[in-house]
Design an enzyme around this catalytic site. Structure first.
Site, PDB file in Angstrom:
ATOM      1  N   ARG A 124     -97.649 -19.084  22.776  1.00 45.23           N
ATOM      2  CA  ARG A 124     -97.024 -18.670  21.512  1.00 45.23           C
ATOM      3  C   ARG A 124     -97.831 -19.246  20.349  1.00 45.23           C
ATOM      4  O   ARG A 124     -98.067 -18.575  19.343  1.00 45.23           O
ATOM      5  CB  ARG A 124     -95.570 -19.171  21.463  1.00 45.23           C
ATOM      6  N   PHE A 152     -90.596  -7.588  26.421  1.00 47.61           N
ATOM      7  CA  PHE A 152     -89.909  -8.603  27.247  1.00 47.61           C
ATOM      8  C   PHE A 152     -89.708  -9.855  26.393  1.00 47.61           C
ATOM      9  O   PHE A 152     -90.143 -10.951  26.727  1.00 47.61           O
ATOM     10  CB  PHE A 152     -90.712  -8.947  28.515  1.00 47.61           C
ATOM     11  N   ASP A 167     -86.111  -6.065  24.807  1.00 52.24           N
ATOM     12  CA  ASP A 167     -85.685  -6.731  26.045  1.00 52.24           C
ATOM     13  C   ASP A 167     -84.477  -5.972  26.581  1.00 52.24           C
ATOM     14  O   ASP A 167     -83.750  -5.327  25.831  1.00 52.24           O
ATOM     15  CB  ASP A 167     -85.319  -8.198  25.772  1.00 52.24           C
ATOM     16  N   SER A 168     -84.275  -6.074  27.898  1.00 52.40           N
ATOM     17  CA  SER A 168     -83.126  -5.381  28.502  1.00 52.40           C
ATOM     18  C   SER A 168     -81.844  -6.201  28.403  1.00 52.40           C
ATOM     19  O   SER A 168     -80.766  -5.700  28.687  1.00 52.40           O
ATOM     20  CB  SER A 168     -83.429  -5.069  29.971  1.00 52.40           C
ATOM     21  N   ASP A 216     -94.992  -9.745  28.460  1.00 51.89           N
ATOM     22  CA  ASP A 216     -94.646 -10.942  29.252  1.00 51.89           C
ATOM     23  C   ASP A 216     -93.511 -10.588  30.212  1.00 51.89           C
ATOM     24  O   ASP A 216     -92.374 -11.052  30.050  1.00 51.89           O
ATOM     25  CB  ASP A 216     -94.234 -12.082  28.301  1.00 51.89           C
ATOM     26  N   CYS A 249     -96.422 -13.836  35.596  1.00 55.19           N
ATOM     27  CA  CYS A 249     -95.894 -15.126  36.061  1.00 55.19           C
ATOM     28  C   CYS A 249     -95.671 -15.090  37.573  1.00 55.19           C
ATOM     29  O   CYS A 249     -94.959 -15.928  38.116  1.00 55.19           O
ATOM     30  CB  CYS A 249     -94.613 -15.486  35.314  1.00 55.19           C
TER      31      CYS A 249
END
Ligand code: SAH
Length: 395
Positions: free
Chosen positions: A211, A227, A249-250, A299, A339
């Site tokens: 970040r 995300f 985002d969900s 991400d 990730c």
């Protein structure tokens, strides 16, 4: 102490100080140890290799505490390991500009299965293996002694506990219950963290350094933060002068906190958009309408949970990156991450290269990224290195 005798030749990883013993490497278990109990490990020709925690229900049947066969596993042992872990963070965060960080990173800090994250005055712990669970009371009391937090909260509601035959638990371990949102400082930004119900222990601390890297590029830019979770990259971008950030985002609850994070950082809400939805659908929508961005952050959550999923996950990463490449303005930057620990860094880079090729964009790698320094990787345990990222610039 009960003993575990390995099959011939299966001592090799242990001689390299790898901390896991799989059930298939075990020849004999002498006396029946209880779950979490300390067992001594012997090679087939009865050489002592050290000791570890016995976990009968897991495929990883032993996690090693020590490779020194003389070392006693006691409260003092954990005190010294925890002290060592805390010392690294004192060096990393001495300026107090960061008040949310990982204090103990499991195997890589010499305590397999234990995660401890610090959020301001609170600690949040995950006991992810039977050995760490066995020593829970001692670990909690040592943390109280060494850190004096206002409270220690447990988030052992992670799926991996099932593999150890351990139940999902969460709640206060000691001291005060944390508020619904704990406020932390991360460089020039402040964030609310939902330590009781958020993902992991509440925040993606592993992305902190990345970040900060985005901050350097964000001035005057239009950013698409895919995300977004609670806004992390987006808040940093706006605080660094980005003209506009679209977050998607969900999770509605994550976006609810993202909205509060905008306010907390005194950011003009008109510079930011929060969209609840599916990233793939949004990216296709932007492609169809020819909407372009200066910077895109990708991400995604972990796509690979087991080796069998690598191929399918690779297609997911490829689609995602391909779409993102098509939406970048000339000179635009893609911050792309994976990730998934089981996806090798080289393969990830190849997937991103294939995506650029199919998107008919020429691109270069500007920077390679990984997890923040408070998530160290023990040299004998490369599995701990899971987060990889690339900044790609399209030409
Ligand atoms: N970048 C974030 C962390 C992202 S974690 C940070 O720095 O804090 C991955 C996020 O992806 C989660 O918040 C999850 O809710 C979201 N997610 C998972 N699948 C999704 C999808 N198909 N579309 C949109 N968001 C998704």
């Amino acid at each position: 102490m009960a003993s575990i005798i390995l099959k011939p030749g299966r001592e090799k990883p242990l001689l390299r100080h790898h901390p896991w013993i799989f059930s298939g490497a075990i020849d004999k278990i002498e006396e029946t140890p209880k779950p979490g109990e300390t067992v001594q490990i012997l090679s087939h020709d009865k050489k002592r290799l050290g000791c570890g925690a016995y976990s009968p229900h897991s495929q990883i049947m032993v996690r090693m505490w020590s490779f020194d066969s003389e070392e006693e596993i006691s409260r003092d042992f954990f005190r010294s390991r925890l002290d060592q872990a805390i010392k690294l963070r004192k060096v990393l965060f001495q300026k107090k500009e960061v008040t949310g960080f990982r204090l103990v990173n499991a195997e890589s800090d010499g305590i397999p299965g234990l995660i401890v994250d610090r959020y301001e005055k609170f600690l949040v712990c995950q006991f992810l293996a039977t050995g760490a669970e066995h020593w829970k009371q001692d670990i909690v009391s040592i943390l109280e002694e060494l850190i004096s937090p206002q409270g220690i909260y447990e988030r052992s509601d992670a799926d991996v506990r099932k593999k150890e035959g351990l139940p999902q638990v969460k709640g206060v371990l000691t001291g005060k219950e944390p508020p619904d949102l704990v406020e932390i400082q991360e460089g020039m930004c402040r964030f609310y963290v939902d330590v009781k119900n958020g993902h992991k222990t509440g925040f993606y601390l592993d992305q902190r350094d990345n970040r900060a890297i985005l901050a350097k590029y964000a001035q005057g830019k239009e950013v698409l933060n895919c995300f977004s979770y609670t806004g992390g990259f987006g808040i940093v971008a706006l605080k660094s002068g980005a003209e506009k950030v679209i977050n998607i985002d969900s999770s509605a609850s994550a976006l609810g906190i993202a909205e509060k994070n905008l306010e907390l950082n005194n950011l003009d809400p008109s510079r930011s958009q929060l969209i609840e939805g599916d990233v793939f659908t949004l990216l296709r929508g932007c492609r169809d309408k020819s909407i372009k961005f200066d910077i895109i952050v990708l991400d995604p959550p972990k796509f690979v949970a087991s080796k069998g999923q690598i191929e399918r996950a690779s297609r997911g990463y490829k689609d995602l990156n391909l779409l993102a490449f098509t939406l970048l303005k000339p000179g635009g930057l893609l911050f792309t991450f994976s990730c998934s620990g089981l996806l090798e860094t080289d393969l990830f880079q190849k997937i991103v290269a294939d995506a650029a090729l199919d998107a008919k964009r020429d691109a270069q790698i500007v920077l390679r990224m990984s997890q923040a320094s408070d998530h160290p990787v023990a040299l004998n345990f490369p599995e701990a290195s899971y987060l990889k990222g690339l900044i790609c610039r399209v030409l």
